[in-house]
Design a protein around this motif. Structure first.
Motif, PDB file in Angstrom:
ATOM      1  N   ALA A 118       0.860  -1.183   0.000  1.00 32.23           N
ATOM      2  CA  ALA A 118       0.000   0.000   0.000  1.00 32.23           C
ATOM      3  C   ALA A 118       0.897   1.234   0.000  1.00 32.23           C
ATOM      4  O   ALA A 118       2.097   1.153   0.301  1.00 32.23           O
ATOM      5  N   GLU A 119       0.312   2.376  -0.330  1.00 36.22           N
ATOM      6  CA  GLU A 119       1.068   3.636  -0.346  1.00 36.22           C
ATOM      7  C   GLU A 119       0.411   4.638   0.590  1.00 36.22           C
ATOM      8  O   GLU A 119      -0.803   4.870   0.517  1.00 36.22           O
ATOM      9  N   PHE A 120       1.227   5.217   1.469  1.00 38.58           N
ATOM     10  CA  PHE A 120       0.771   6.298   2.335  1.00 38.58           C
ATOM     11  C   PHE A 120       1.048   7.640   1.664  1.00 38.58           C
ATOM     12  O   PHE A 120       2.157   7.890   1.187  1.00 38.58           O
ATOM     13  N   VAL A 121       0.037   8.500   1.646  1.00 46.38           N
ATOM     14  CA  VAL A 121       0.174   9.831   1.057  1.00 46.38           C
ATOM     15  C   VAL A 121       0.616  10.806   2.148  1.00 46.38           C
ATOM     16  O   VAL A 121       0.070  10.799   3.261  1.00 46.38           O
ATOM     17  N   ASN A 122       1.615  11.651   1.843  1.00 45.93           N
ATOM     18  CA  ASN A 122       2.131  12.633   2.811  1.00 45.93           C
ATOM     19  C   ASN A 122       2.470  11.953   4.142  1.00 45.93           C
ATOM     20  O   ASN A 122       1.921  12.286   5.194  1.00 45.93           O
ATOM     21  N   THR A 123       3.388  11.029   4.055  1.00 38.67           N
ATOM     22  CA  THR A 123       3.635  10.095   5.153  1.00 38.67           C
ATOM     23  C   THR A 123       3.940  10.795   6.476  1.00 38.67           C
ATOM     24  O   THR A 123       3.173  10.738   7.429  1.00 38.67           O
ATOM     25  N   ASN A 124       5.090  11.445   6.554  1.00 40.16           N
ATOM     26  CA  ASN A 124       5.499  12.187   7.746  1.00 40.16           C
ATOM     27  C   ASN A 124       5.268  11.384   9.032  1.00 40.16           C
ATOM     28  O   ASN A 124       4.791  11.906  10.035  1.00 40.16           O
ATOM     29  N   SER A 125       5.584  10.097   8.981  1.00 43.69           N
ATOM     30  CA  SER A 125       5.359   9.251  10.148  1.00 43.69           C
ATOM     31  C   SER A 125       6.030   7.910   9.925  1.00 43.69           C
ATOM     32  O   SER A 125       6.614   7.644   8.876  1.00 43.69           O
ATOM     33  N   ILE A 126       5.925   7.052  10.931  1.00 44.75           N
ATOM     34  CA  ILE A 126       6.303   5.652  10.781  1.00 44.75           C
ATOM     35  C   ILE A 126       5.064   4.887  10.303  1.00 44.75           C
ATOM     36  O   ILE A 126       3.985   5.030  10.880  1.00 44.75           O
ATOM     37  N   ALA A 127       5.226   4.108   9.252  1.00 46.34           N
ATOM     38  CA  ALA A 127       4.093   3.385   8.679  1.00 46.34           C
ATOM     39  C   ALA A 127       4.448   1.919   8.515  1.00 46.34           C
ATOM     40  O   ALA A 127       5.603   1.571   8.236  1.00 46.34           O
ATOM     41  N   TYR A 128       3.470   1.074   8.681  1.00 43.51           N
ATOM     42  CA  TYR A 128       3.656  -0.372   8.589  1.00 43.51           C
ATOM     43  C   TYR A 128       2.582  -0.978   7.701  1.00 43.51           C
ATOM     44  O   TYR A 128       1.516  -0.402   7.496  1.00 43.51           O
ATOM     45  N   ASP A 184      -4.400  11.836  11.033  1.00 44.98           N
ATOM     46  CA  ASP A 184      -4.935  10.928  10.022  1.00 44.98           C
ATOM     47  C   ASP A 184      -4.055  10.945   8.777  1.00 44.98           C
ATOM     48  O   ASP A 184      -3.448  11.968   8.447  1.00 44.98           O
ATOM     49  N   LYS A 185      -4.005   9.803   8.083  1.00 51.49           N
ATOM     50  CA  LYS A 185      -3.250   9.705   6.836  1.00 51.49           C
ATOM     51  C   LYS A 185      -4.084   8.944   5.799  1.00 51.49           C
ATOM     52  O   LYS A 185      -4.864   8.057   6.133  1.00 51.49           O
ATOM     53  N   THR A 186      -3.851   9.312   4.557  1.00 49.69           N
ATOM     54  CA  THR A 186      -4.556   8.666   3.452  1.00 49.69           C
ATOM     55  C   THR A 186      -3.719   7.520   2.898  1.00 49.69           C
ATOM     56  O   THR A 186      -2.497   7.640   2.759  1.00 49.69           O
ATOM     57  N   VAL A 187      -4.393   6.427   2.593  1.00 52.80           N
ATOM     58  CA  VAL A 187      -3.738   5.258   2.003  1.00 52.80           C
ATOM     59  C   VAL A 187      -4.373   4.977   0.650  1.00 52.80           C
ATOM     60  O   VAL A 187      -5.586   5.130   0.467  1.00 52.80           O
ATOM     61  N   ARG A 188      -3.549   4.568  -0.297  1.00 49.89           N
ATOM     62  CA  ARG A 188      -4.070   4.227  -1.622  1.00 49.89           C
ATOM     63  C   ARG A 188      -3.249   3.065  -2.194  1.00 49.89           C
ATOM     64  O   ARG A 188      -2.237   2.665  -1.630  1.00 49.89           O
ATOM     65  N   TYR A 189      -3.740   2.548  -3.305  1.00 42.99           N
ATOM     66  CA  TYR A 189      -3.056   1.470  -4.046  1.00 42.99           C
ATOM     67  C   TYR A 189      -2.846   0.209  -3.206  1.00 42.99           C
ATOM     68  O   TYR A 189      -1.865  -0.502  -3.364  1.00 42.99           O
ATOM     69  N   GLY A 190      -3.760  -0.072  -2.291  1.00 48.35           N
ATOM     70  CA  GLY A 190      -3.664  -1.313  -1.534  1.00 48.35           C
ATOM     71  C   GLY A 190      -3.771  -2.518  -2.458  1.00 48.35           C
ATOM     72  O   GLY A 190      -4.539  -2.520  -3.424  1.00 48.35           O
TER      73      GLY A 190
END
Length: 204
Positions: A118-128, A184-190
């Motif tokens: 998946a892709e996080f938009v404007n991440t600015n964080s730790i993502a898993y 909150d963060k947006t996710v796409r392309y899962g």
């Protein structure tokens, strides 16, 4: 020498027929298969010396699933959130629920290769990203996928994971994501790809 059409009185004795009495066409295929065999086609194998029929389905790398997420959901911070994989690109045996649970249930026990991204938009964080087995990220050590640690709010970060996991017939897999930005963060392309690996072993 006995005629091929003559049957002795009382029938044929055990072990009386050998290869010299059998026309080769009896045991040699005379019709060529001109297309890929169906999964319900059968072959003959020797199981410790006993001939048995085997459906080709046991040799196919199926069930095979390739699904994606066509939405762009908002993921709350610090919350493992299931990807809504609602679009089936491939579902060879109808084993993925793309309408409610968004999970893969093989109904055929075996080892499976699973990949999720998946892709996080404007991440600015730790993502898993996680592969969950039966509702848990800790089962069978399939746990957490790769981690993206981004301090740039303009970053678009792809997280992905892959695993080889044993699934019983009623086990199931799901894909989850998580982020720790504080907002909150947006996710796409899962995306999730799963297929059976031809392997004779069983799980532990």
């Amino acid at each position: 020498h006995m005629s091929k059409t003559q049957i002795p009185t009382g029938g044929i004795a055990d072990d009386a027929i050998s290869e010299e009495h059998i026309d080769a066409t009896v045991i040699t295929g005379t019709t060529e298969l001109t297309e890929n065999p169906a999964k319900t086609d059968e072959i003959i194998i020797s199981d410790a010396g006993t001939l048995k029929r085997l459906d080709l389905t046991h040799l196919y790398p199926t069930p095979l699933v390739h699904v994606r997420m066509d939405t762009t959901p908002t993921i709350s911070t610090g919350t493992a959130t299931k990807l809504v994989l609602d679009t089936e690109l491939i579902d060879s045996d109808g084993k993925f629920d793309a309408s409610s649970n968004y999970r893969f249930t093989p109904t055929v026990a075996g080892y499976y290769y699973a990949y999720a991204s998946a892709e996080f938009v404007n991440t600015n964080s730790i993502a898993y990203i996680f592969l969950y087995k039966n509702g848990s990220a800790d089962s069978s050590n399939i746990g957490r996928g790769n981690m993206v640690d981004s301090s740039d709010s303009s970053d678009e970060s792809i997280v992905q994971t892959a695993s080889l996991v044993y699934l019983d017939a009623d086990d199931y897999l799901e894909a989850f994501v998580e982020q720790s930005s504080g907002g909150d963060k947006t996710v796409r392309y899962g995306r999730l790809i799963v297929f059976k690996v031809n392997h004779g072993g069983t799980g532990s």
